[in-house]
Every structure is written in C-alpha cells, then in structure tokens.
Motif scaffolding. Sequence first.
Motif, short mmCIF file in Angstrom:
data_model
loop_
_atom_site.label_atom_id
_atom_site.label_comp_id
_atom_site.label_asym_id
_atom_site.label_seq_id
_atom_site.Cartn_x
_atom_site.Cartn_y
_atom_site.Cartn_z
N TYR A 1 0.41 -0.98 0.16
CA TYR A 1 -0.16 -0.29 0.11
C TYR A 1 0.54 1.50 0.11
O TYR A 1 0.41 2.48 -0.69
CB TYR A 1 -0.27 -0.08 1.13
CG TYR A 1 -1.85 -0.93 0.78
CD1 TYR A 1 -2.67 -0.65 0.23
CD2 TYR A 1 -2.06 -1.86 1.64
CE1 TYR A 1 -4.21 -2.09 0.18
CE2 TYR A 1 -3.14 -3.10 2.16
CZ TYR A 1 -4.22 -3.02 0.98
OH TYR A 1 -4.98 -3.81 0.81
N HIS A 2 1.83 1.31 0.83
CA HIS A 2 2.76 2.56 0.68
C HIS A 2 3.39 2.64 -0.54
O HIS A 2 3.28 3.71 -1.13
CB HIS A 2 3.97 1.78 1.39
CG HIS A 2 4.73 3.15 1.65
ND1 HIS A 2 6.38 3.66 1.18
CD2 HIS A 2 5.10 4.18 3.22
CE1 HIS A 2 6.78 4.36 1.84
NE2 HIS A 2 6.13 4.78 2.85
N GLN A 3 3.56 1.79 -1.30
CA GLN A 3 4.08 2.01 -2.97
C GLN A 3 3.38 2.47 -4.02
O GLN A 3 3.69 3.31 -4.46
CB GLN A 3 4.92 0.25 -3.10
CG GLN A 3 5.44 0.71 -4.56
CD GLN A 3 6.44 1.58 -4.25
OE1 GLN A 3 7.41 1.47 -3.40
NE2 GLN A 3 6.67 2.61 -5.92
N PHE A 4 1.99 1.34 -3.39
CA PHE A 4 1.07 1.63 -4.50
C PHE A 4 0.61 3.39 -3.96
O PHE A 4 0.81 4.06 -5.11
CB PHE A 4 0.08 1.08 -4.26
CG PHE A 4 -1.44 1.94 -5.32
CD1 PHE A 4 -1.52 1.03 -6.27
CD2 PHE A 4 -2.25 1.88 -4.48
CE1 PHE A 4 -2.70 1.55 -7.34
CE2 PHE A 4 -2.99 2.85 -5.53
CZ PHE A 4 -3.71 2.00 -6.70
N PHE A 5 0.70 4.21 -3.11
CA PHE A 5 0.68 5.02 -2.97
C PHE A 5 1.48 6.19 -3.32
O PHE A 5 0.46 7.09 -3.73
CB PHE A 5 -0.42 5.23 -0.74
CG PHE A 5 -1.16 6.96 -1.05
CD1 PHE A 5 -1.94 7.42 -1.50
CD2 PHE A 5 -0.60 7.33 0.24
CE1 PHE A 5 -2.58 8.01 -1.72
CE2 PHE A 5 -1.33 8.13 0.69
CZ PHE A 5 -2.55 9.25 -0.80
N ARG A 6 2.57 6.18 -2.96
CA ARG A 6 3.12 6.59 -3.66
C ARG A 6 3.44 6.94 -4.39
O ARG A 6 3.91 8.01 -5.28
CB ARG A 6 5.13 6.13 -3.26
CG ARG A 6 5.80 7.47 -3.07
CD ARG A 6 7.38 6.38 -2.71
NE ARG A 6 8.80 7.28 -2.93
CZ ARG A 6 8.92 7.88 -1.76
NH1 ARG A 6 9.13 7.42 -0.97
NH2 ARG A 6 10.12 9.13 -2.22
#
Length: 76
Positions: free
Chosen positions: A4-9
């Motif tokens: 989720y961190h990578q997707f959101f970034r």
Amino acid sequence: MDYYHQFFRTYLTENRQDLVDSLGRDDFFSLLETRSKAAAAAFEQARLAGHDMTTAQELAMRVLVEGLESDENSPD
C-alpha cells in the motif's frame, strides 16, 4: 503495508504531483505512512468480516485515495 505504501506513493507522484509539491517532506511521508497503515487495516478488517480478496482490496484502495482523487474536468 509495503504494498500500500508503494502503491500510494506511485499514485501520488503520477496523479497528484500538485499535492506532493505542496507538502513538505515530513508531511508527505506522514501521509504515506498514515494512509498505508489505514489501508492495511481496512483490508484486514474486510477479510475478517468475510469479504473476498477483491472486495477487501477495493476497500483498502478507497482508504488510500479517499478525498484525494484529482478531478480533471473541474474548471481551474
């Protein structure tokens, strides 16, 4: 949560560069962290409530981008 961190970034830098530019470094990372944790929690809660993987993923993604969707059709 890393997903989720990578997707959101990626979402923010590709779709909301205006927001990224307006946030300071600390605020940007705080937003990433807060939303990523909330999305992971939403996914977990959805699965525990009996939702299938796809539905749980969709609910988590909503948490990530809620209120941040850019409206390309809005007048400037």
